[in-house]
Design a protein around this motif. Structure first.
Motif, PDB file in Angstrom:
ATOM      1  N   UNK A   1       0.848  -1.201   0.000  1.00 14.13           N
ATOM      2  CA  UNK A   1       0.000   0.000   0.000  1.00 14.13           C
ATOM      3  C   UNK A   1       0.882   1.248   0.000  1.00 14.13           C
ATOM      4  N   UNK A   2       1.899   1.223   0.862  1.00 14.22           N
ATOM      5  CA  UNK A   2       2.829   2.343   0.945  1.00 14.22           C
ATOM      6  C   UNK A   2       3.613   2.489  -0.355  1.00 14.22           C
ATOM      7  N   UNK A   3       4.101   1.349  -0.873  1.00 17.06           N
ATOM      8  CA  UNK A   3       4.905   1.388  -2.090  1.00 17.06           C
ATOM      9  C   UNK A   3       4.130   2.003  -3.246  1.00 17.06           C
ATOM     10  N   UNK A   4       2.890   1.555  -3.437  1.00 19.42           N
ATOM     11  CA  UNK A   4       2.093   2.060  -4.557  1.00 19.42           C
ATOM     12  C   UNK A   4       1.801   3.552  -4.411  1.00 19.42           C
ATOM     13  N   UNK A   5       1.463   3.987  -3.191  1.00 20.81           N
ATOM     14  CA  UNK A   5       1.144   5.403  -2.991  1.00 20.81           C
ATOM     15  C   UNK A   5       2.385   6.274  -3.140  1.00 20.81           C
ATOM     16  N   UNK A   6       3.537   5.762  -2.668  1.00 18.32           N
ATOM     17  CA  UNK A   6       4.797   6.514  -2.843  1.00 18.32           C
ATOM     18  C   UNK A   6       5.153   6.617  -4.325  1.00 18.32           C
ATOM     19  N   UNK A   7       5.015   5.493  -5.041  1.00 20.13           N
ATOM     20  CA  UNK A   7       5.383   5.482  -6.461  1.00 20.13           C
ATOM     21  C   UNK A   7       4.527   6.469  -7.245  1.00 20.13           C
ATOM     22  N   UNK A   8       3.282   6.654  -6.792  1.00 24.15           N
ATOM     23  CA  UNK A   8       2.376   7.567  -7.492  1.00 24.15           C
ATOM     24  C   UNK A   8       2.547   9.011  -7.019  1.00 24.15           C
ATOM     25  N   UNK A   9       3.486   9.256  -6.111  1.00 26.80           N
ATOM     26  CA  UNK A   9       3.756  10.620  -5.650  1.00 26.80           C
ATOM     27  C   UNK A   9       2.645  11.214  -4.812  1.00 26.80           C
ATOM     28  N   UNK A  10       1.902  10.350  -4.107  1.00 25.41           N
ATOM     29  CA  UNK A  10       0.751  10.847  -3.353  1.00 25.41           C
ATOM     30  C   UNK A  10       1.039  11.090  -1.881  1.00 25.41           C
ATOM     31  N   UNK A  11       2.243  10.745  -1.448  1.00 26.44           N
ATOM     32  CA  UNK A  11       2.524  10.763  -0.015  1.00 26.44           C
ATOM     33  C   UNK A  11       3.438  11.932   0.335  1.00 26.44           C
ATOM     34  N   UNK A  12       2.986  12.738   1.298  1.00 24.62           N
ATOM     35  CA  UNK A  12       3.860  13.785   1.837  1.00 24.62           C
ATOM     36  C   UNK A  12       4.597  13.261   3.060  1.00 24.62           C
ATOM     37  N   UNK A  13       3.856  12.531   3.898  1.00 25.67           N
ATOM     38  CA  UNK A  13       4.461  12.033   5.141  1.00 25.67           C
ATOM     39  C   UNK A  13       3.979  10.620   5.428  1.00 25.67           C
ATOM     40  N   UNK A  14       4.921   9.796   5.868  1.00 25.72           N
ATOM     41  CA  UNK A  14       4.615   8.415   6.243  1.00 25.72           C
ATOM     42  C   UNK A  14       4.784   8.245   7.743  1.00 25.72           C
ATOM     43  N   UNK A  15       3.771   7.698   8.382  1.00 26.89           N
ATOM     44  CA  UNK A  15       3.828   7.396   9.815  1.00 26.89           C
ATOM     45  C   UNK A  15       3.678   5.886   9.926  1.00 26.89           C
TER      46      UNK A  15
END
Lengths: 253, 295
Positions: free
Chosen positions: B51-65
């Motif tokens: 889930x994290x990988x896909x959202x990061x790859x799509x440039x949708x994440x500013x911050x990960x907790x």
């Protein structure tokens, strides 16, 4: 009559010894040698040890090595992930974890190499190491003893070392208890000042070889030789616990 | 509600919690639906997996907790690793137990919960806003783990009724109930929406699910989305195991820009139905390949 044994089997017996006297606690083991060591401890000197399938169950008879309760064994309790944190906070647990870096005072890093803001190499993250080390006894397993692992200072303190726990005191120190570090060359423990020292070198290894492969000065003056596995232990390892010899893939020789 | 209806409720800048654990029972269909929107700048709170990988790859994440980001059978998600090593996302990395304390605090509407985990470690260094709290009963001091409250929680369960009573049928609830309780809104996708009376009725094999399987009550759930295969390629036991071959294809593609473009085109550009069709034809091709080899 001399009994032939491999380096991996020496490591497994040493890992097993780390749970000696632990009592009725959950044996938490990360890595092939620690997992086999925990099972060996349970089948020999520590029958009260609690084993898990690595997922949601405690097992009175564990499943085949590397498999879960879905592949066999006898379930004795249900412990989903949320339950694991209850167990470790209760203190009824003893770990043998891995370490990407380990320093003189037993600070361990599995999080990342370099500056945490922008690491040179992202590793698996701190995972449960901070909580484990301040809640119950923690030992480490290092499959390749080298100056890259045994460093002067770790980049990110994931598992808390003796110097940090003592400096913090209070709740950080109350249940902090580092035991031993088993490597492919030696067994290390901690001197009264909290620094690592060589407790024993494995058969065929010299103290000098261990020191050469450690990135900081380490005391080896009182080092003995790590005990050989007994014929009964070798039988259990080879015939009962690890008949497919997964151990040889983690430790050569 | 539909996947697209769900996706329309998520706005840029929101904090979203994602249930499951690593590569296990992740609400992947909901994540894929988010990938099809122009939502950005998310703060993502999760025990992370693909889930994290896909959202990061799509440039949708500013911050990960997070407590960790792992694919289980593969120790680290390659997109997450790349995001960390390029400094593309801000992070709050916690010990797993601290993270769970944060979920519990959020579910209880508390500012924080005390925990021993984190003391004397660099979790305090990596999260300079973390504070400790003195015990009023002794000299001890604990980490005051802040509540991980979210604007919206995304979870995937085996079954639910239309009102949002959710049921898990595998061996582990993970923390999906806490995500639901600690969020202003919770979206629950499931393998099957069933009439309420079927949740505890005997199935075809004559066996009924135990009452303990009713994990999430409807008062915590805003929307229910029927999404068969909605956790793919993560596991959703007992319905299906992790699709290890597919996960390997994902992780391999994630390491190479050209391969990743091809992966996106094949699996992520044509909606959930297109995704399922592509996954099925991939499985069929693999099976016929295996037959040819064995012939």
């Amino acid at each position: 009559m001399t009994v032939e044994f491999t380096r991996a089997e020496v490591c497994i017996a040493a890992a097993s010894d780390s749970w000696r006297g632990a009592g009725e606690v959950l044996a938490h083991a990360v890595g092939t040698v620690p997992v086999i060591g925990a099972r060996l401890a349970r089948l020999t000197h520590s029958p009260d040890l609690v084993l898990s399938d690595g997922e949601a169950f405690f097992m009175s008879e564990p499943p085949p090595l590397g498999r879960t309760a879905a592949h066999g064994g006898v379930i004795e309790a249900w412990v989903p992930f949320r339950g694991v944190f209850d167990v470790l906070q209760s203190g009824r647990r003893q770990s043998m974890m891995g370490a990407s870096q380990l320093d003189r005072y037993g600070n361990q890093n599995i999080s990342a190499i370099g500056d945490w803001r922008r690491p040179k190499r992202q590793l698996i993250g701190v995972r449960g190491a901070p909580g484990n080390t301040v809640n119950h006894r923690t030992n480490y397993w290092v499959a390749r003893h080298s100056p890259k692992v045994f460093v002067e200072r770790v980049d990110i303190v994931s598992g808390v070392g003796n110097d940090r726990a003592r400096a913090a005191g209070g709740a950080a120190l109350r249940f902090h208890d580092l035991g031993v570090v088993v490597t492919d060359l030696a067994v290390l423990d901690y001197a009264p000042d909290g620094a690592l020292r060589i407790r024993s070198v494995h058969p065929g290894v010299t103290v000098e070889e261990v020191r050469r492969n450690t990135g900081f000065a380490i005391d080896g003056a009182d080092a003995t030789e790590t005990r050989a596995p007994t014929p009964e232990e070798l039988r259990l390892i080879r015939e009962v616990i690890d008949p497919s010899s997964a151990r040889a893939r983690e430790v050569a020789g | 509600m539909s996947l697209d209806d769900f996706a329309g409720t998520i706005e840029s800048g929101m904090t979203i919690g994602i249930g499951g654990w690593g590569s296990r029972r992740k609400p992947m269909a909901l994540v894929r639906a988010l990938l099809r929107t122009d939502v950005r700048d998310l703060t993502v709170v999760t025990l992370g997996g693909p889930d994290v990988g896909l959202l990061c790859a799509a440039g949708k994440v500013r911050k990960l907790v997070y407590g960790f980001v792992s694919l289980d059978s593969i120790p680290l998600d390659p997109h997450f690793r790349a995001a960390r090593e390029s400094g593309a996302v801000e992070i709050a990395e916690y010990d797993e137990g601290m993270y769970v304390a944060g979920l519990r605090a959020a579910a209880q509407r508390l500012d924080f919960l005390p925990t021993r985990a984190g003391l004397a470690s660099d979790v305090l260094t990596m999260n300079p806003d973390l504070r400790t709290v003195a015990s009023p009963y002794s000299d001890e001091e604990y980490v005051a783990m802040p509540a991980l409250r979210t604007d919206a929680a995304l979870i995937h369960l085996d079954r639910a009724d239309a009102a949002g009573n959710g049921q898990y049928l595998g061996p582990d609830p993970y923390f999906d109930d806490l995500y639901a309780m600690g969020a202003d809104r919770c979206y629950l996708s499931c393998e099957e929406v069933v009439p309420t009376e079927r949740l505890l009725a005997p199935g075809a094999d004559g066996r009924a699910a135990p009452v303990q399987s009713l994990l999430v009550g409807r008062m915590y759930v805003t929307g229910v989305i029927e999404a068969p295969g909605g956790a793919h390629f993560t596991s959703c036991a007992p319905a299906y195991e992790r699709d290890e071959a597919f996960q390997k294809e994902y992780a391999t593609a994630a390491k190479d820009p050209d391969a990743w473009r091809a992966f996106q085109e094949t699996y992520l550009s044509t909606g959930e139905d297109g995704y399922r069709a592509a996954v099925e034809s991939r499985a069929a091709a693999a099976a016929s390949g295996a037959n040819e080899r064995s012939a």
